[in-house]
Design an enzyme around this catalytic site. Structure first.
Site, PDB file in Angstrom:
ATOM      1  N   SER A 210      -5.866  -1.220   5.526  1.00 15.32           N
ATOM      2  CA  SER A 210      -5.018  -1.335   4.614  1.00 15.32           C
ATOM      3  C   SER A 210      -5.085   0.853   4.825  1.00 15.32           C
ATOM      4  O   SER A 210      -4.370   0.556   6.321  1.00 15.32           O
ATOM      5  CB  SER A 210      -6.203  -1.185   3.136  1.00 15.32           C
ATOM      6  OG  SER A 210      -6.257  -0.969   2.302  1.00 15.32           O
ATOM      7  N   ARG A 379      -2.883  -1.191  -1.681  1.00 14.10           N
ATOM      8  CA  ARG A 379      -3.334  -1.722  -2.839  1.00 14.10           C
ATOM      9  C   ARG A 379      -3.128  -2.987  -3.213  1.00 14.10           C
ATOM     10  O   ARG A 379      -3.390  -3.501  -4.239  1.00 14.10           O
ATOM     11  CB  ARG A 379      -3.705  -0.707  -3.631  1.00 14.10           C
ATOM     12  CG  ARG A 379      -4.298  -0.524  -5.117  1.00 14.10           C
ATOM     13  CD  ARG A 379      -4.432   0.121  -6.428  1.00 14.10           C
ATOM     14  NE  ARG A 379      -2.972   1.308  -6.615  1.00 14.10           N
ATOM     15  CZ  ARG A 379      -2.707   1.845  -6.976  1.00 14.10           C
ATOM     16  NH1 ARG A 379      -4.366   2.783  -7.151  1.00 14.10           N
ATOM     17  NH2 ARG A 379      -1.276   2.188  -6.864  1.00 14.10           N
ATOM     18  N   VAL A 501     -13.629   0.990  -5.977  1.00  8.29           N
ATOM     19  CA  VAL A 501     -12.292   1.761  -5.113  1.00  8.29           C
ATOM     20  C   VAL A 501     -10.886   1.854  -5.111  1.00  8.29           C
ATOM     21  O   VAL A 501      -9.997   0.620  -5.995  1.00  8.29           O
ATOM     22  CB  VAL A 501     -12.322   0.956  -3.702  1.00  8.29           C
ATOM     23  CG1 VAL A 501     -14.611   1.487  -3.457  1.00  8.29           C
ATOM     24  CG2 VAL A 501     -12.620  -0.188  -3.618  1.00  8.29           C
ATOM     25  N   GLU A 502     -10.225   2.159  -4.146  1.00  9.01           N
ATOM     26  CA  GLU A 502      -8.735   2.428  -4.838  1.00  9.01           C
ATOM     27  C   GLU A 502      -8.533   2.691  -6.198  1.00  9.01           C
ATOM     28  O   GLU A 502      -7.338   2.256  -6.576  1.00  9.01           O
ATOM     29  CB  GLU A 502      -8.255   1.427  -4.051  1.00  9.01           C
ATOM     30  CG  GLU A 502      -8.689   0.716  -2.616  1.00  9.01           C
ATOM     31  CD  GLU A 502      -7.481   0.509  -2.352  1.00  9.01           C
ATOM     32  OE1 GLU A 502      -7.136  -1.062  -2.618  1.00  9.01           O
ATOM     33  OE2 GLU A 502      -7.841  -0.384  -0.752  1.00  9.01           O
ATOM     34  N   GLY A 503      -8.844   3.225  -6.447  1.00  7.58           N
ATOM     35  CA  GLY A 503      -8.609   3.744  -8.064  1.00  7.58           C
ATOM     36  C   GLY A 503      -9.660   2.843  -8.956  1.00  7.58           C
ATOM     37  O   GLY A 503      -9.227   2.019  -9.330  1.00  7.58           O
TER      38      GLY A 503
END
Length: 809
Positions: A210, A379, A501-503
């Site tokens: 990722s 994402r 996670v990831e925003g």
């Protein structure tokens, strides 16, 4: 003349709503029609001449760009320059990252459904399918999630080695560098299957594929960096991590205090090496405790002007071996007892050469753009795949459990209260998989849909939360008792990790989906913003004039289209298909027009303050999200050949999406600060009220029934998860139990019927006594008794709950 004006009005509505003619042409057309009427039917009527003259003047001004700029757009440009809030460099780079795809169509108010349906359905290659059937299944057989999380607190050494040896860390790396070079769909399918077996293992595999060193090197690295690192990453010789988040910079990663200063120093025996002196503190870094190479984001400064005149160079990304002097790899975090490697790291006066920057000195200050563009791809895959895997596992195992588990002498899945939860599990799982596949397909045709990546990250992790919550409710005590038999408990524990996670999801919904989408997907807003910031006044005036006039026409067109489609219930929109889903395309086109119109009014009335009205922008983001999810559901249905058995799943999801979109728009109007604008919007968007309703109980019953009966529909819905027929395996227990219970069902019905008409066996005598009495009275045969006996044994294994010694060891 009444006929004349009816024809004229229809013509103007058609031009505005369907041809989407520019404002200039529309005004000119109206002025021309009014002139014809005045001159032919009412010669001498001074009032009509005055009206016609006014429209003629307006049409003249709009048709002469120089005059239009002098009298209109230049003045508006000055106002915009004054009221538009400043945009940071990181905000600008986030907005410019990635590409606009189907989200742009949805924002247009007039989505081209044929364009979406013509995109070929994504397919796994033979090589990807073979990898799933071979190494991925073999890995899943090796995994004991209870041992990983409860005992080892890590993947066993043999699992680590297998992952490295089989190239799991190199799924996105090209074959020319020794990687697997799988498609986005292949990558997603692998993560999905592993996640249905072990979340900790899925996270371990997905992070290197990722947002991380491999992704950044592929797109921005120098040839020397690619040639050295990519083969080592593909073979697992290097374990990567990416250090972005720190104590002072979480969701606001642009506020990181971590610094690098350009300087000269001795390095590896060489004097006067041009490099960077780094100081940082990071945390929440997945794979950080075991990483051999760190991707590091920091703010770079050049106080001595060794690279140029600029001192603040911006966020930069470098690749640093973990054993570089000055680096401290911290201890581990314990993230809700999900035992993937994660922890802090820091650096004190760490010196690295400038050529360790990813992409070299030419990429100085471009780190944030690099991260945002890479995030748009990563994402879109990892968390959506993990969420869908959890949904499929819950559908498969909880549906089976609801059929096997009996209370009050019937399967609990037949109770209407349980049925409601099963319907949500099945419906949301269908939607999640549809969105996952469609989004992966977009990546595989070259898109980097940044707004869509935010939608699927937020929506799929949130729906995973709902699915797992329902699964826990259905399983009751067996869901909350942890142990080797528990298939859902670990997923329940891990939900907040995916949400965070990831925003973080709150931020993603309230700021990113619509905040970024309104600018990126709108055909004119970004052009207007660019013109406002243009320093060349003449060029700014020309560009702004063109964009602003187009924007006004766009808004008027969607206003007309909204009210026309609302009054006609969408029937004036041609559907791209002729099957039972046709009306959903028409309804979604109506919602798209209403959403686009409401967006324009909100931006016009609230201006820059809309950015701070997070509840309003969150509701607008909800509408955009529901439009995308419903689009994915409809495309999946078409791509899979329109199986009639899947139609209840399509209806359930589309009804829910339309209803939730309607409610979000209603919430926007109820809470809009300018009440006059809210009233006008309501008249245009809901001229005859709100008529969309949530899915019916009948549809819910139909899709809940899918989960508790073996069928091709159930298999399609849960396709991709790891399955086992081993009765000692957790998923194998419920699979075998369901099979045996259903095979024995006819015999069980005979026995139940006999007990209902009078023959009784005392409870103390037990199940065997019941079977014996049934055989003696010729209610069941010996072979049927064996079926019932085997079914009961399998049922008991399937509903078994773990227990432990007093110390829980």
């Amino acid at each position: 003349m009444i006929v004349f004006w009816l024809v004229a009005i229809v013509l103007i509505f058609w031009v505005v709503a369907y041809l989407r003619a520019p404002l200039i042409l529309t005004t000119s057309l109206f002025a021309g029609l009014l002139g014809i009427y005045t001159l032919t039917a009412n010669a001498g009527n001074i009032l009509l001449y005055s009206i016609w003259g006014s429209f003629a003047v307006i049409a003249l001004i709009l048709n002469l760009p120089v005059l239009r700029r002098i009298l209109i757009s230049n003045h508006i440009l000055k106002i915009f320059r004054h009221i538009m809030p400043p945009m940071s460099q990181t905000e600008r780079e986030a907005l410019e990252a990635g590409s606009v795809w189907w989200d742009g169509e949805l924002f247009s108010g007039r989505p081209d459904w044929q364009k979406l349906l013509k995109i070929p359905a994504p397919k796994l290659s033979k090589e990807e399918q073979d990898f799933l059937d071979g190494p991925v299944n073999e890995l899943c057989r090796m995994l004991d999630d209870w041992e990983i999380n409860h005992k080892h607190k890590d993947l066993p050494p043999e699992v680590w080695q297998f992952i490295k040896d089989k190239g799991f860390f190199g799924m996105i790396i090209p074959k020319s560098y020794g990687g697997l070079e799988f498609s986005a769909l292949g990558h997603s399918s692998i993560i999905l299957r592993i996640s249905s077996r072990s979340v900790a293992t899925a996270v371990t595999v997905m992070v290197p594929n990722s947002l991380g060193p491999a992704e950044l090197l592929l797109h921005y690295g120098t040839e020397e960096q690619k040639d050295y690192y990519l083969p080592r990453l593909a073979k697992g010789e290097e374990i990567p991590c990416f250090a972005l988040t720190g104590p002072e910079a979480g969701s606001d990663a642009g506020a990181m205090p971590d610094t690098g200063v350009i300087c000269r120093a001795e390095f590896e025996g060489k004097a006067d090496v041009l490099g960077i002196r780094l100081n940082w503190q990071k945390r929440y870094i997945t794979l950080g405790p075991v990483a051999t190479i760190l991707g590091l984001a920091f703010k770079l400064y050049d106080p001595d002007h060794l690279l140029g005149e600029q001192e603040e160079l911006g966020i930069t990304v470098a690749l640093i071996p973990a054993d570089t002097p000055g680096i401290t790899i911290g201890r581990r975090h314990n993230q809700l007892n999900i035992a993937f490697q994660n922890g802090p790291n820091s650096g004190k006066d760490v010196f690295i050469p400038v050529d360790w920057i990813i992409g070299g000195a030419d990429r100085v200050g471009q780190g944030w753009r690099m991260l945002m563009e890479s995030l748009a791809a990563g994402r879109s895959i990892s968390l959506p795949a993990l969420s869908t895997g959890s949904g499929k596992l819950a559908s498969r195992s909880t549906g089976a459990y609801a059929r096997i588990r009996r209370q009050f002498n019937m399967p609990i899945g037949k109770f209407e209260g349980v049925e409601e939860a099963l319907a949500r599990i099945a419906g949301f799982t269908y939607m999640m998989d549809a969105a996952r596949v469609m989004t992966a397909g977009a990546l595989d045709i070259g898109e980097k849909p940044s707004v869509i990546s935010a939608i699927v990250k937020y929506q799929l992790t949130e729906h995973m939360r709902k699915v797992i919550d329902d699964a826990m409710d259905i399983r009751g005590g067996s869901g909350i008792c942890m142990g080797p038999h528990n298939l859902i408990g670990r997923a329940y524990q891990g939900i907040p990790i995916s949400i965070t996670v990831e925003g973080a999801n709150i931020l993603t919904r309230s700021l990113i989906i619509y905040g970024q989408g309104a600018v990126r997907c709108h055909p004119y807003v970004f052009k207007e913003m660019e013109a406002v910031r243009e320093t060349n006044i003449s060029l700014a005036q020309q560009n702004f004039d063109k964009a602003f006039i187009g924007h006004i026409g766009f808004t008027i067109s969607n206003a007309v289209r909204s009210i026309v489609l609302a009054l006609s219930s969408g029937r004036l929109v041609p559907a791209p298909v002729g099957d039972k889903t046709a009306r959903y395309y028409q309804h979604l086109s109506r919602i798209s027009a209403a959403f686009s119109f409401a967006s324009d009014v909100a931006m016009l009335v609230l201006g820059g303050s809309l950015k701070r009205k997070e509840k309003l922008s969150g509701r607008l983001g909800d509408v955009l999200s529901q439009l995308y999810l419903a689009s994915a559901v409809l495309k999946r249905y078409q791509d899979q050949g329109k199986p009639q058995a899947d139609l209840p799943l399509v209806r359930w999801n589309c009804d829910l999406a339309l209803y939730q979109s309607q409610q979000a728009l209603d919430g926007l109007l109820r809470n809009f600060p300018n009440k006059l604008a809210a009233v006008i919007m309501r008249i245009i968007i809901f001229p005859v009220g709100r008529h969309f309703r949530p899915p019916t109980d009948k549809t819910g019953h139909q899709i809940a029934s899918i989960l508790i009966e073996p069928s091709s529909t159930r298999d399609r819905l849960t396709d991709g998860v790891y399955l086992s027929d081993d009765p000692e395996d957790a998923i194998g227990r419920v699979e075998v139990g369901l099979e045996k219970v259903i095979v024995a069902e006819p015999a069980a019905k005979k026995l139940r019927k006999a007990t209902e008409i009078g023959y009784q066996v005392r409870a103390l005598e037990g199940f065997e006594a019941l079977l014996a009495e049934g055989i003696r009275k010729n209610v069941i045969s010996d072979s049927e008794a064996d079926l019932l006996r085997r079914a009961d044994e399998a049922r008991q294994r399937a509903i078994k709950v773990d227990d432990f010694p007093q110390d829980l060891s």
